[in-house]
Design a protein around this motif. Structure first.
Motif, short mmCIF file in Angstrom:
data_model
loop_
_atom_site.label_atom_id
_atom_site.label_comp_id
_atom_site.label_asym_id
_atom_site.label_seq_id
_atom_site.Cartn_x
_atom_site.Cartn_y
_atom_site.Cartn_z
N GLU A 54 4.69 8.51 36.09
CA GLU A 54 3.75 9.41 35.40
C GLU A 54 3.73 9.12 33.90
OE1 GLU A 54 4.66 13.47 36.33
OE2 GLU A 54 4.35 13.16 38.48
N GLN A 55 4.92 8.90 33.32
CA GLN A 55 5.00 8.56 31.90
C GLN A 55 4.28 7.24 31.62
OE1 GLN A 55 9.29 8.66 31.19
NE2 GLN A 55 8.83 9.90 29.39
N ASP A 57 1.86 5.83 33.34
CA ASP A 57 0.41 6.00 33.47
C ASP A 57 -0.18 6.71 32.26
OD1 ASP A 57 0.62 4.74 35.91
OD2 ASP A 57 0.54 6.61 37.08
N ARG A 58 0.54 7.71 31.75
CA ARG A 58 0.08 8.44 30.56
C ARG A 58 0.03 7.51 29.35
NH1 ARG A 58 3.00 10.52 26.91
NH2 ARG A 58 4.85 10.72 28.19
N LEU A 59 1.08 6.70 29.18
CA LEU A 59 1.11 5.76 28.06
C LEU A 59 -0.01 4.72 28.18
CD1 LEU A 59 4.93 5.18 27.62
CD2 LEU A 59 3.40 6.35 26.04
N LYS A 60 -0.30 4.27 29.40
CA LYS A 60 -1.37 3.30 29.60
C LYS A 60 -2.72 3.89 29.23
CE LYS A 60 -1.47 0.91 33.41
NZ LYS A 60 -1.31 0.50 34.82
N ARG A 61 -2.93 5.17 29.56
CA ARG A 61 -4.19 5.82 29.22
C ARG A 61 -4.35 5.98 27.71
NH1 ARG A 61 -2.97 9.14 33.63
NH2 ARG A 61 -2.14 10.71 32.23
N GLU A 62 -3.22 6.17 27.00
CA GLU A 62 -3.27 6.39 25.56
C GLU A 62 -3.50 5.10 24.77
OE1 GLU A 62 0.37 8.35 24.65
OE2 GLU A 62 -0.25 10.23 25.57
#
Length: 76
Positions: A54-55, A57-62
């Protein structure tokens, strides 16, 4: 805050650890030893991997979107 590469390495490390834990559980089961605590640990390890994913994926989106040009096209 950990960067994307660190998170990816940690996920891979945890997946290797999960594989080792599974092998140990199989050995314990063959020997007739209770595996309840080992299976609980395995569950916690899976939860940790899910959190790391989850972390990641969140970093990839940012991350800023990379602009892809066909055949090195013009920038005008």
């Amino acid at each position: 805050m950990p960067d994307l590469d660190f998170i990816r390495r940690e996920i891979e490390h945890m997946r290797v650890q999960v594989g080792r834990q599974r092998k140990e559980i199989l050995q314990l089961q063959r020997a007739g030893i209770s595996t309840a605590s080992a299976e609980a640990l395995l569950g916690r390890m899976h939860a940790k991997i899910d959190d790391l994913c989850e972390q990641r994926d969140r970093l990839k989106r940012e991350l800023p979107a990379k602009r892809v040009r066909a055949l090195g096209g013009r920038s005008w």
